[in-house]
Design an enzyme around this catalytic site. Structure first.
Site, short mmCIF file in Angstrom:
data_model
loop_
_atom_site.label_atom_id
_atom_site.label_comp_id
_atom_site.label_asym_id
_atom_site.label_seq_id
_atom_site.Cartn_x
_atom_site.Cartn_y
_atom_site.Cartn_z
CE LYS A 1 -3.36 -1.85 3.23
NZ LYS A 1 -3.93 -1.86 4.60
N GLY A 2 2.06 1.45 0.46
CA GLY A 2 2.81 2.36 0.83
C GLY A 2 3.26 3.35 -0.46
CD GLU B 1 8.40 -0.75 -2.54
OE1 GLU B 1 7.24 -0.37 -2.58
OE2 GLU B 1 8.85 -1.66 -2.12
CG ASP B 2 6.64 2.15 0.43
OD1 ASP B 2 7.50 1.18 0.03
OD2 ASP B 2 6.09 1.91 1.63
CG ASP C 1 14.95 -1.33 4.89
OD1 ASP C 1 16.14 -1.08 5.01
OD2 ASP C 1 14.22 -1.82 5.95
CE LYS D 1 14.84 1.98 5.85
NZ LYS D 1 14.11 2.02 7.05
CG PHE E 1 10.37 2.59 10.71
CD1 PHE E 1 10.68 1.41 10.10
CD2 PHE E 1 9.21 3.22 10.52
CE1 PHE E 1 9.48 0.74 9.66
CE2 PHE E 1 8.06 2.33 9.97
CZ PHE E 1 8.42 1.21 9.58
CG ASP F 1 2.21 1.17 7.27
OD1 ASP F 1 3.29 0.89 6.30
OD2 ASP F 1 2.01 0.27 7.90
NE ARG G 1 -0.94 2.09 4.94
CZ ARG G 1 0.01 1.40 4.56
NH1 ARG G 1 0.91 1.87 4.00
NH2 ARG G 1 0.10 -0.03 4.90
P1 IMP Z 1 12.61 -4.28 1.70
O1 IMP Z 1 13.60 -4.44 2.99
O2 IMP Z 1 13.63 -3.50 0.58
O3 IMP Z 1 12.30 -5.67 0.80
O4 IMP Z 1 11.41 -3.31 2.02
C1 IMP Z 1 10.07 -3.69 2.27
C2 IMP Z 1 9.14 -2.82 2.48
O5 IMP Z 1 9.46 -2.39 4.04
C3 IMP Z 1 8.96 -1.66 1.95
O6 IMP Z 1 8.59 -1.61 0.66
C4 IMP Z 1 8.31 -0.61 2.78
O7 IMP Z 1 7.03 -1.06 2.65
C5 IMP Z 1 8.85 -1.38 3.96
N1 IMP Z 1 9.69 -0.48 4.58
C6 IMP Z 1 10.98 -0.51 4.75
N2 IMP Z 1 11.55 0.44 5.45
C7 IMP Z 1 10.46 1.32 5.83
C8 IMP Z 1 10.10 2.34 6.51
O8 IMP Z 1 11.29 3.27 6.99
N3 IMP Z 1 9.02 2.96 6.89
C9 IMP Z 1 7.89 2.32 6.35
N4 IMP Z 1 8.07 1.11 5.66
C10 IMP Z 1 9.51 0.64 5.41
MG MG Z 2 6.51 -0.96 0.17
#
Ligand code: IMP
Ligand code: MG
Length: 187
Positions: free
Chosen positions: A54-55, A111-112, A115, A143, A164, A171, A177
């Site tokens: 949803k982000g 993507e939002d 990470d 990030k 974060f 969220d 959000r």
């Molecule tokens: P990944 O670790 O790159 O697979 O990130 C997966 C998901 O974790 C991202 O698409 C976000 O939805 C969520 N996420 C990671 N870091 C944050 C943050 O700082 N705030 C909110 N959501 C996060």
């Molecule tokens: Mg996301």
């Protein structure tokens, strides 16, 4: 209720545990710049922009309405990731897949925040198998500190090392959000 909430101000990140990192004005300016870059990259070629729910919903909505590609299609995916907290594989799966066929078109994942990179690694690999012209990533935030998978963010809104983040679609346990700014959640 805070003074801001009482007076009807929206999303001023006034709670003591939130610090504004990027204001709505900064976000608007950056999203416009990204739209120009994306338009310049794809021209009028067939392009499917895919929102990662949803982000990314707010970023996706603001970004795509600024694109001028007449051959733009929009679609949505939702991903789940399992096992991170149990220290297992952190496996990512689809909760909802695309409905538009991306074969022979450019796919732009919106993507939002990237990470660890696991979600984007999974989605890029899935999409590449469907024979698109190309697969690229537009992420509101890149990030960097916890990156595990080799993922290139082609269109990055903002870069941070850690923290974060919430707001503008992002969220914590479904809260924050709707904040118009991007804030760091303390504690
Ligand atoms: P990944 O670790 O790159 O697979 O990130 C997966 C998901 O974790 C991202 O698409 C976000 O939805 C969520 N996420 C990671 N870091 C944050 C943050 O700082 N705030 C909110 N959501 C996060
Ligand atoms: Mg996301």
């Amino acid at each position: 209720m805070s003074d801001a909430a009482r007076s009807g101000e929206k999303g001023s990140c006034d709670a003591g545990n939130l610090a504004v990192l990027f204001t709505q004005d900064e976000i608007e300016k950056r999203v416009s710049e990204l739209a120009r870059l994306i338009d310049a990259s794809y021209g009028c070629e067939p392009l499917v922009a895919v929102c990662v729910l949803k982000g990314a919903f707010m970023f996706f909505s603001d970004l795509t309405r600024r694109l001028s590609n007449p051959n733009l299609e929009l679609d949505f995916v939702r991903l789940s990731s399992y096992g991170k907290s149990q220290n297992s594989s952190g496996r990512v799966i689809f909760n909802k897949d695309t409905e538009v066929d991306i074969k022979g078109k450019h796919a732009l994942i919106v993507e939002d925040i990237v990470d660890s990179g696991r979600s984007m690694r999974f989605l890029c690999d899935q999409f590449k198998a469907r024979k698109p012209l190309s697969v690229a990533i537009a992420s509101l935030v890149d990030k960097r500190e916890r990156r595990e998978s080799d993922v290139k963010v082609d269109f990055s809104g903002f870069t941070v090392d850690k923290g974060f983040l919430v707001g503008y679609g992002m969220d914590y346990a479904e809260k924050y959000r709707a904040l118009p700014d991007i804030c760091e959640l303390k504690n």
